[in-house]
Every structure is written in C-alpha cells, then in structure tokens.
Design a protein around this motif. Structure first.
Motif, PDB file in Angstrom:
ATOM      1  N   SER A   5      32.656  48.512  51.470  1.00 28.57           N
ATOM      2  CA  SER A   5      32.043  47.582  50.438  1.00 28.57           C
ATOM      3  C   SER A   5      32.380  47.370  49.072  1.00 28.57           C
ATOM      4  N   LEU A   6      32.860  48.696  48.548  1.00 30.35           N
ATOM      5  CA  LEU A   6      33.214  48.586  47.184  1.00 30.35           C
ATOM      6  C   LEU A   6      34.607  47.871  46.968  1.00 30.35           C
ATOM      7  N   ILE A   7      35.613  47.937  48.061  1.00 23.12           N
ATOM      8  CA  ILE A   7      36.772  46.979  47.934  1.00 23.12           C
ATOM      9  C   ILE A   7      36.388  45.781  48.058  1.00 23.12           C
ATOM     10  N   VAL A   8      35.413  45.150  49.069  1.00 20.96           N
ATOM     11  CA  VAL A   8      34.977  43.839  49.176  1.00 20.96           C
ATOM     12  C   VAL A   8      34.646  43.229  47.718  1.00 20.96           C
ATOM     13  N   THR A  12      36.275  40.299  45.630  1.00 20.31           N
ATOM     14  CA  THR A  12      35.228  39.199  45.245  1.00 20.31           C
ATOM     15  C   THR A  12      35.373  38.895  43.740  1.00 20.31           C
ATOM     16  N   GLY A  13      35.059  40.167  42.968  1.00 20.26           N
ATOM     17  CA  GLY A  13      35.139  40.068  41.533  1.00 20.26           C
ATOM     18  C   GLY A  13      36.418  39.689  41.036  1.00 20.26           C
ATOM     19  N   TYR A  18      39.861  35.545  38.435  1.00 21.06           N
ATOM     20  CA  TYR A  18      41.293  34.681  38.801  1.00 21.06           C
ATOM     21  C   TYR A  18      40.825  33.391  38.719  1.00 21.06           C
ATOM     22  N   GLY A  19      39.754  33.022  39.264  1.00 22.66           N
ATOM     23  CA  GLY A  19      39.406  31.258  39.092  1.00 22.66           C
ATOM     24  C   GLY A  19      38.999  31.073  37.717  1.00 22.66           C
TER      25      GLY A  19
END
Lengths: 272, 114
Positions: A5-8, A12-13, A18-19
C-alpha cells in the motif's frame, strides 16, 4: 501488505505531482482559464443567472454537475467512515452513577444491568461532573449558530456562503452539543439512522432537482425549466437555493457521522 | 463622534497589544490564558463598538442593521471567549497541570486534582 500500500500511495502521489507539471503557472495571464473562461463568467454570469454572487453562480449553475459529484464524494466519505469504524459489538462494561450518593457502579456482566431512572444514571467510563457554565453558554449559543447556518445556506447566492459552509456550521453546532454535554445526549437528539437518511437525502435532493428538470423537458440541472411552476422571477437563484439545501443536508449529516464514529471508535457509546 | 471612534479604537488597540504581549511574556499556562481570555474580549469590544459607531456616519436603516450585527458579534464573543478559557483551565486542572507558585514542587502535591 503495508509495503504494497505504501508503494501504491507513493506511485499515485508521484503521478499526481507529475501531472501538475503540465498545469499552467499560478496566475498565468495566458492560461486558458484566464483567457476565455473567467472573462465569460465575469461578463455574463449576472445576466445569465440573475445571481450577484459569481462564485455561487459558477459552482451551482455553470458547473453544477461537478458540485453534485462533490456532494456525492462528501457522502462517500461519511459512508466510508461508517463502514470502516462502526463497531456493532455490544459493550461489556457498563458504568452507573447513583445520583444521591455519587457512588459509581461498574457492571461487567452484560446480562445484569441497572435500571436507569431517577436514582441511577448511565455514565461514561471517566465521569466528569456536569459543568454548568459550559452547558449553559453552549445551550444559549447553539440556536444562534444553527440560525446562522441556515442564513449562510439561504443567502449563498447573494453573499459569501452556500451549502458546504452552512452545512459545516450546522454540523459543528451539533458537535458542540456533543462536546458540552456528552455523546449519548447528542445521539438521543439526533439518531444514527436519521443522520444516515439525512446524508443520503441531501444527495438525493440535488440529483432529484436535476432529474425533475429533465422530466420537465430540459437538460440535467437546467433550472429554467422550473419556470412554469415557480414563475420566471429569479428562477435560477431558486434552483441554486434548492441545490444548496441538498448540499447543506449532506454535509451536516456527514460531519456529525464522522465525528461520532471517530471519537467513540465506532461504538457510539462514549467519547468526547 | 469621530473623537469617540478614535478613542475606542485606541483603547481596543492598547488592550489587544497588551493581550499579545501577555501571551508571549507570561510564565506558565494559566497565566497565559489570563491575557488571552480577558484582554482580547475587552479589546474586541472596544474596537468593534468604535467601528459600529463609525458605520453610523451616514445614517440609514442598512447602516443601523450592520451596526447591530457587529454588536451581536461582540455579544457572542463576550460569552464564548470566557467560556472557552474556563473550559481550557478546567481541562488543565483535570489533567493535573499544577499552577505556577513560589512553593517548591514537593509542596504542590494534590493541587492538580484527578
């Protein structure tokens, strides 16, 4: 599982960051928003909607579908809080206070309970003597806070305010009741079932206004189609008011749901 | 009338300044709450009543309504700030934080009630 979950979360962050690199700079005069959109709103909003408050006109009329899903997001937050935290197992330990003597009984057997009446009162694990000053002042202030909340909701199209703000003020007045008395007192006044129905009804009012506009032959959330019923005068402001009331209902209920679930760890028995 | 407004604003300014200095300079928790609760209330009262009078310069029903609303703010703040201070002090006493005195800490047993 935690590592996953930390990786996910990090991914996402990172993607969101990046966006944001492609977004125009803050206050960039050449951004599409300041070239076309803002000018259109500033020039035409009052003529289109007859609402003096441009922010409300943009939020509740030009972009009302966006606001509708914001309300749905608020509703989902309350629902998630309920589903994650609510604990229906009955509590084992009960504490009762004998009012004339002040003796506190600790009952561990769930089958044998003391009848709460004139002599015994059901209390929290940590009993605090009732504070007359705080209770009296809060009892005096809460009606004014609630009237102010209704004013903010109803006046959203003329002055700063609206459903979200008014709903938060109304919800905080109920939370103040829970803080100054206790959680049981709030739940006696406003039951959990009522709060659940209120939060769903708020979203339903918003979507219902949109669907009825479709039934009357317009687009979704096209308030002008209500003109045969309510008259031409300020019909868009009236439509916005209806929508704001829905938002206010949902936000009020969700605020209180989140509060009572967090302070009592989902047990709804005692807390702040 | 302008003189009255200026005097009101100056009094309010003095009290708010005193409150700010007090919050920074006072030695412990309870003494800090004292300027925070009292001076801010009175400073706000003086300032807002000065502004409410100034607002009545061009007298009309709308201006009067606005002034009444301002005084209503003062009314509610007058009740809520002392109550909030009272609640914080109460919580501090209950949590066992003993007030600052000249006595040695060994003599302070039992002041922080449970």
């Amino acid at each position: 599982m935690k590592l996953l979950s930390l990786i996910v979360v990090c991914l996402t962050g990172g993607l969101l960051l990046y966006g944001t690199a492609d977004l125009p700079d803050w206050g960039d005069p050449n951004a599409p928003a300041s070239l076309h959109l803002s000018n259109y709103y500033i020039e035409n909003a009052v003529r289109d909607t007859q609402v003096p408050n441009l922010v409300t006109a943009v939020l509740a009329d030009y972009r009302s579908v966006d606001t509708m899903f914001e309300t749905a997001v608020v509703f989902c937050a309350g629902l998630a809080c309920f589903l994650l935290l609510r604990d229906f197992t009955p509590k084992k330990d009960h504490y009762y206070r004998h009012v004339p003597t002040g003796v506190i009984l600790h009952v561990k057997n769930p089958d044998r309970q003391v009848i709460v009446g004139n002599e015994f009162e059901d209390i929290d694990k940590e009993w605090l003597p009732p504070d007359t000053i705080i209770k009296t002042v809060c009892r005096m202030l809460i009606p004014f806070i609630q009237i102010y909340a209704l004013y903010v909701v109803a006046h959203g199209d003329f002055s700063p305010g609206g459903g979200f703000q008014g709903g938060v003020i109304f919800g905080s007045s109920l939370i103040l009741l829970a803080i100054s008395y206790n959680l049981k007192y709030l739940l006696k006044r406003v039951s959990e079932k009522f709060l659940g129905i209120l939060s769903a009804a708020g979203v339903l009012v918003y979507m219902g206004i949109g669907v009825v506009a479709m039934v009357l032959g317009g687009n979704f959330l096209d308030y002008e189609k209500y003109a045969p019923i309510f008259g031409e005068h300020h019909i868009r402001a009236l439509g916005m008011l209806g929508v704001e009331i829905g938002v206010g209902m949902a936000v009020t209920a969700v605020m209180v749901i989140i509060y009572i679930n967090i302070v009592s760890e989902g047990k709804h028995d005692e807390g702040l | 009338m302008n003189l009255f407004v200026v005097i009101c604003l100056c009094i309010g300014f003095l009290f708010l300044l005193g409150g700010t200095v007090g919050i920074i300079r006072m030695p412990d928790f309870y003494t800090r709450l004292h300027p925070a609760g009292k001076l801010d209330t009175l400073g706000l009262f003086a300032m807002v009543s000065g502004l409410a009078v100034y607002n009545l310069h061009h007298f009309s029903f709308g201006a009067l309504l606005l002034s009444v609303k301002m005084m209503l703010i003062v009314f509610f703040v007058f009740h809520s700030i002392p109550t909030a201070t009272h609640a914080i002090v109460d919580a501090g006493m209950r949590a066992g934080l003993s007030p600052l005195t000249r006595k040695k800490p060994s003599q302070l047993q039992g002041t922080g009630e449970k």
